[in-house]
Scaffold this motif. Structure first.
Motif, PDB file in Angstrom:
ATOM      1  N   GLN A   1       0.817  -1.202   0.000  1.00 14.92           N
ATOM      2  CA  GLN A   1       0.000   0.000   0.000  1.00 14.92           C
ATOM      3  C   GLN A   1       0.857   1.261   0.000  1.00 14.92           C
ATOM      4  O   GLN A   1       2.009   1.247   0.413  1.00 14.92           O
ATOM      5  CB  GLN A   1      -0.904  -0.007   1.221  1.00 14.92           C
ATOM      6  N   PRO A   2       0.301   2.372  -0.494  1.00 15.79           N
ATOM      7  CA  PRO A   2       1.063   3.619  -0.515  1.00 15.79           C
ATOM      8  C   PRO A   2       1.210   4.197   0.884  1.00 15.79           C
ATOM      9  O   PRO A   2       0.477   3.841   1.800  1.00 15.79           O
ATOM     10  CB  PRO A   2       0.207   4.526  -1.400  1.00 15.79           C
ATOM     11  N   HIS A   3       2.173   5.088   1.031  1.00 13.50           N
ATOM     12  CA  HIS A   3       2.431   5.748   2.302  1.00 13.50           C
ATOM     13  C   HIS A   3       2.475   7.253   2.095  1.00 13.50           C
ATOM     14  O   HIS A   3       2.862   7.737   1.027  1.00 13.50           O
ATOM     15  CB  HIS A   3       3.770   5.306   2.894  1.00 13.50           C
ATOM     16  N   LEU A   4       2.097   7.971   3.117  1.00 13.93           N
ATOM     17  CA  LEU A   4       2.306   9.406   3.172  1.00 13.93           C
ATOM     18  C   LEU A   4       3.246   9.665   4.334  1.00 13.93           C
ATOM     19  O   LEU A   4       2.916   9.391   5.486  1.00 13.93           O
ATOM     20  CB  LEU A   4       0.977  10.151   3.381  1.00 13.93           C
ATOM     21  N   VAL A   5       4.449  10.146   4.012  1.00  4.89           N
ATOM     22  CA  VAL A   5       5.478  10.370   5.019  1.00  4.89           C
ATOM     23  C   VAL A   5       5.624  11.865   5.245  1.00  4.89           C
ATOM     24  O   VAL A   5       5.649  12.641   4.279  1.00  4.89           O
ATOM     25  CB  VAL A   5       6.815   9.756   4.565  1.00  4.89           C
ATOM     26  N   ILE A   6       5.721  12.262   6.487  1.00  8.27           N
ATOM     27  CA  ILE A   6       5.834  13.678   6.827  1.00  8.27           C
ATOM     28  C   ILE A   6       7.197  13.946   7.459  1.00  8.27           C
ATOM     29  O   ILE A   6       7.612  13.239   8.389  1.00  8.27           O
ATOM     30  CB  ILE A   6       4.719  14.117   7.802  1.00  8.27           C
ATOM     31  N   PHE A   7       7.883  14.957   6.938  1.00  6.92           N
ATOM     32  CA  PHE A   7       9.140  15.418   7.521  1.00  6.92           C
ATOM     33  C   PHE A   7       8.899  16.772   8.191  1.00  6.92           C
ATOM     34  O   PHE A   7       8.147  17.601   7.679  1.00  6.92           O
ATOM     35  CB  PHE A   7      10.231  15.568   6.459  1.00  6.92           C
ATOM     36  N   THR A   8       9.555  16.984   9.312  1.00  7.96           N
ATOM     37  CA  THR A   8       9.455  18.277   9.974  1.00  7.96           C
ATOM     38  C   THR A   8      10.221  19.316   9.166  1.00  7.96           C
ATOM     39  O   THR A   8      10.958  18.993   8.238  1.00  7.96           O
ATOM     40  CB  THR A   8      10.040  18.216  11.389  1.00  7.96           C
ATOM     41  N   ALA A   9      10.055  20.591   9.532  1.00  2.66           N
ATOM     42  CA  ALA A   9      10.733  21.674   8.819  1.00  2.66           C
ATOM     43  C   ALA A   9      12.244  21.554   8.914  1.00  2.66           C
ATOM     44  O   ALA A   9      12.979  22.069   8.071  1.00  2.66           O
ATOM     45  CB  ALA A   9      10.279  23.023   9.371  1.00  2.66           C
ATOM     46  N   SER A  10      12.733  20.822   9.932  1.00  2.00           N
ATOM     47  CA  SER A  10      14.183  20.642  10.091  1.00  2.00           C
ATOM     48  C   SER A  10      14.701  19.402   9.372  1.00  2.00           C
ATOM     49  O   SER A  10      15.871  19.059   9.478  1.00  2.00           O
ATOM     50  CB  SER A  10      14.546  20.559  11.578  1.00  2.00           C
ATOM     51  N   GLY A  11      13.803  18.686   8.644  1.00  5.70           N
ATOM     52  CA  GLY A  11      14.226  17.543   7.847  1.00  5.70           C
ATOM     53  C   GLY A  11      14.162  16.209   8.556  1.00  5.70           C
ATOM     54  O   GLY A  11      14.601  15.211   8.017  1.00  5.70           O
ATOM     55  N   GLN A  12      13.590  16.154   9.760  1.00  4.33           N
ATOM     56  CA  GLN A  12      13.499  14.893  10.486  1.00  4.33           C
ATOM     57  C   GLN A  12      12.137  14.239  10.246  1.00  4.33           C
ATOM     58  O   GLN A  12      11.132  14.921  10.020  1.00  4.33           O
ATOM     59  CB  GLN A  12      13.711  15.128  11.985  1.00  4.33           C
ATOM     60  N   LEU A  13      12.116  12.910  10.305  1.00  4.36           N
ATOM     61  CA  LEU A  13      10.870  12.185  10.122  1.00  4.36           C
ATOM     62  C   LEU A  13       9.912  12.527  11.257  1.00  4.36           C
ATOM     63  O   LEU A  13      10.279  12.475  12.428  1.00  4.36           O
ATOM     64  CB  LEU A  13      11.148  10.684  10.100  1.00  4.36           C
ATOM     65  N   ASP A  14       8.676  12.913  10.919  1.00  8.63           N
ATOM     66  CA  ASP A  14       7.676  13.260  11.925  1.00  8.63           C
ATOM     67  C   ASP A  14       7.014  11.970  12.413  1.00  8.63           C
ATOM     68  O   ASP A  14       6.110  11.436  11.782  1.00  8.63           O
ATOM     69  CB  ASP A  14       6.632  14.207  11.332  1.00  8.63           C
ATOM     70  N   THR A  15       7.474  11.471  13.543  1.00 10.19           N
ATOM     71  CA  THR A  15       6.973  10.197  14.071  1.00 10.19           C
ATOM     72  C   THR A  15       5.613  10.343  14.742  1.00 10.19           C
ATOM     73  O   THR A  15       5.016   9.346  15.135  1.00 10.19           O
ATOM     74  CB  THR A  15       7.980   9.610  15.071  1.00 10.19           C
ATOM     75  N   THR A  16       5.100  11.575  14.865  1.00  7.77           N
ATOM     76  CA  THR A  16       3.770  11.765  15.463  1.00  7.77           C
ATOM     77  C   THR A  16       2.668  11.544  14.440  1.00  7.77           C
ATOM     78  O   THR A  16       1.501  11.440  14.798  1.00  7.77           O
ATOM     79  CB  THR A  16       3.631  13.189  16.041  1.00  7.77           C
ATOM     80  N   PHE A  17       3.036  11.475  13.153  1.00  8.03           N
ATOM     81  CA  PHE A  17       2.036  11.270  12.114  1.00  8.03           C
ATOM     82  C   PHE A  17       1.508   9.849  12.212  1.00  8.03           C
ATOM     83  O   PHE A  17       2.278   8.887  12.245  1.00  8.03           O
ATOM     84  CB  PHE A  17       2.642  11.522  10.737  1.00  8.03           C
ATOM     85  N   ALA A  18       0.207   9.679  12.278  1.00  3.62           N
ATOM     86  CA  ALA A  18      -0.430   8.394  12.592  1.00  3.62           C
ATOM     87  C   ALA A  18       0.080   7.261  11.712  1.00  3.62           C
ATOM     88  O   ALA A  18       0.137   7.378  10.497  1.00  3.62           O
ATOM     89  CB  ALA A  18      -1.944   8.517  12.438  1.00  3.62           C
ATOM     90  N   GLY A  19       0.453   6.160  12.372  1.00  2.20           N
ATOM     91  CA  GLY A  19       0.819   4.949  11.643  1.00  2.20           C
ATOM     92  C   GLY A  19       2.144   5.035  10.931  1.00  2.20           C
ATOM     93  O   GLY A  19       2.460   4.204  10.094  1.00  2.20           O
ATOM     94  N   GLY A  20       2.941   6.062  11.254  1.00  2.03           N
ATOM     95  CA  GLY A  20       4.215   6.199  10.556  1.00  2.03           C
ATOM     96  C   GLY A  20       4.042   6.359   9.060  1.00  2.03           C
ATOM     97  O   GLY A  20       4.894   5.996   8.268  1.00  2.03           O
ATOM     98  N   GLY A  21       2.898   6.941   8.641  1.00  2.00           N
ATOM     99  CA  GLY A  21       2.656   7.143   7.221  1.00  2.00           C
ATOM    100  C   GLY A  21       1.788   6.066   6.606  1.00  2.00           C
ATOM    101  O   GLY A  21       1.381   6.167   5.455  1.00  2.00           O
ATOM    102  N   ASP A  22       1.491   4.998   7.342  1.00  2.00           N
ATOM    103  CA  ASP A  22       0.652   3.910   6.847  1.00  2.00           C
ATOM    104  C   ASP A  22      -0.808   4.310   7.023  1.00  2.00           C
ATOM    105  O   ASP A  22      -1.330   4.357   8.124  1.00  2.00           O
ATOM    106  CB  ASP A  22       0.956   2.635   7.631  1.00  2.00           C
ATOM    107  N   LEU A  23      -1.484   4.609   5.897  1.00  2.00           N
ATOM    108  CA  LEU A  23      -2.869   5.075   5.961  1.00  2.00           C
ATOM    109  C   LEU A  23      -3.877   3.949   5.756  1.00  2.00           C
ATOM    110  O   LEU A  23      -5.082   4.202   5.731  1.00  2.00           O
ATOM    111  CB  LEU A  23      -3.102   6.169   4.908  1.00  2.00           C
ATOM    112  N   GLY A  24      -3.401   2.711   5.581  1.00  2.00           N
ATOM    113  CA  GLY A  24      -4.319   1.589   5.401  1.00  2.00           C
ATOM    114  C   GLY A  24      -5.137   1.699   4.137  1.00  2.00           C
ATOM    115  O   GLY A  24      -6.316   1.340   4.113  1.00  2.00           O
ATOM    116  N   LEU A  25      -4.513   2.162   3.042  1.00  2.00           N
ATOM    117  CA  LEU A  25      -5.252   2.435   1.810  1.00  2.00           C
ATOM    118  C   LEU A  25      -5.396   1.226   0.907  1.00  2.00           C
ATOM    119  O   LEU A  25      -6.183   1.230  -0.013  1.00  2.00           O
ATOM    120  CB  LEU A  25      -4.565   3.572   1.035  1.00  2.00           C
ATOM    121  N   GLY A  26      -4.584   0.177   1.140  1.00  2.00           N
ATOM    122  CA  GLY A  26      -4.677  -1.014   0.309  1.00  2.00           C
ATOM    123  C   GLY A  26      -3.669  -1.012  -0.820  1.00  2.00           C
ATOM    124  O   GLY A  26      -3.240   0.036  -1.313  1.00  2.00           O
ATOM    125  N   ALA A  27      -3.291  -2.231  -1.265  1.00  2.00           N
ATOM    126  CA  ALA A  27      -2.222  -2.379  -2.252  1.00  2.00           C
ATOM    127  C   ALA A  27      -2.622  -1.912  -3.642  1.00  2.00           C
ATOM    128  O   ALA A  27      -1.772  -1.651  -4.478  1.00  2.00           O
ATOM    129  CB  ALA A  27      -1.774  -3.833  -2.310  1.00  2.00           C
TER     130      ALA A  27
END
Length: 305
Positions: A229-255
């Motif tokens: 399945q696709p992912h939506l990944v969020i980076f903070t303004a300083s370039g770090q992975l935003d780990t507060t984004f639900a599911g680490g980017g896994d939106l459960g959208l299906g393959a």
């Protein structure tokens, strides 16, 4: 005469100035250029060695253009490929002061200095060479753009300039460095990130389809895959992975779903335009909205098949 990205492509003789082992299977090759030639290139570009019979081998410059005088020419990183026509010679019979022939520069991988967007760099093995040149270029220009480097190798020793990267972080404080090792042995004592570098950098194998800056300064990266399945990944303004984004980017959208567009709305929510395969083999369209922390906004949904 012809040019590549505004740089004149030259063919010229060069002298082997220095051969230096960086690891068990990587050599730093420094080439002295003709005093009569001004070799202009972009950090990230490469040259081709012209061997007997017209055979060519390509290697990226590992130093930024402005360092040529202090380095004494150009620096390349070569990994030994047993049986390789060129690297067998480099690791076996090549000597300092030998004469070689190169042509370049070539390549479209270089720093776009007219942008202020965060930079994500992924490298494996000696693919680090052009990345090193880019880091030197960022230092020269005084760039403040957030940078994250994922550098992968099979074992820790394959990250042959790990100490150099960590040194640069003192001069480039916005540089975040993530070393990734795929096949560490117990005796390596590895406690860092494990796995494949593209998975570490992209949260799963796939291709980036959209990069959007959000209203709050974060950066959204849409990653689609043929096998998951696709992912939506969020980076903070300083370039770090935003780990507060639900599911680490896994939106459960299906393959069978692909994210085609990402729009950050003024209220902080994120609108996703997606395509999905329906049973008869056609593609439908779907729009969903998620909150700033990745939760579904159930009050909004549009589907069309």
């Amino acid at each position: 005469m012809w040019t590549q990205l505004g740089r004149e492509v030259l063919q010229m003789p060069v002298r082997v100035a220095r051969l230096e082992r960086l690891s068990h299977d990587v050599i730093r090759l420094r080439l002295q250029l003709p005093a009569t030639e001004a070799f202009r290139y972009h950090a990230g570009q490469y040259v081709e060695f012209i061997l007997q019979g017209g055979v060519r081998r390509s290697y990226s410059m590992a130093n930024a253009p402005h360092t040529q005088e202090s380095v004494g020419g150009v620096e390349l990183h070569l990994r030994h490929m047993p049986g390789g026509k060129f690297t067998d010679h480099v690791f076996g019979g090549m000597k300092e002061r030998d004469i070689l022939r190169i042509e370049g520069p070539y390549g479209g991988f270089f720093l776009r200095e007219d942008s202020d967007k965060p930079i994500v760099l992924l490298a494996s093995g000696t693919g680090f060479a052009p990345v090193k040149a880019l880091i030197e270029q960022l230092q020269k220009t005084g760039s403040t753009r957030p940078v994250v480097l994922y550098w992968g190798g099979r074992r820790p020793r394959d990250l042959y300039m790990d100490a150099w990267v960590r040194e640069q972080q003192t001069q480039l404080p916005q540089l975040r460095y993530v070393p990734v090792v795929s096949d560490a042995l117990p005796q390596d004592g590895w406690s860092g990130r494990s796995g494949f570098v593209h998975q570490a950098g992209m949260v799963g194998s796939g291709s980036v389809t959209k990069i959007r800056r959000l209203a709050d300064g974060r950066v959204a990266v849409a990653i689609n895959s043929f096998t998951s399945q696709p992912h939506l990944v969020i980076f903070t303004a300083s370039g770090q992975l935003d780990t507060t984004f639900a599911g680490g980017g896994d939106l459960g959208l299906g393959a069978n779903t692909a994210i085609n567009d990402v729009i950050g709305l003024p209220n902080g929510t994120i609108l996703l335009g997606m395509g999905y395969r329906v049973p008869v083999g056609r593609w439908g369209m779907r729009f969903v909205r998620v909150t700033a922390n990745g939760a579904y906004d159930t009050s909004f949904a549009v589907t069309r098949t």
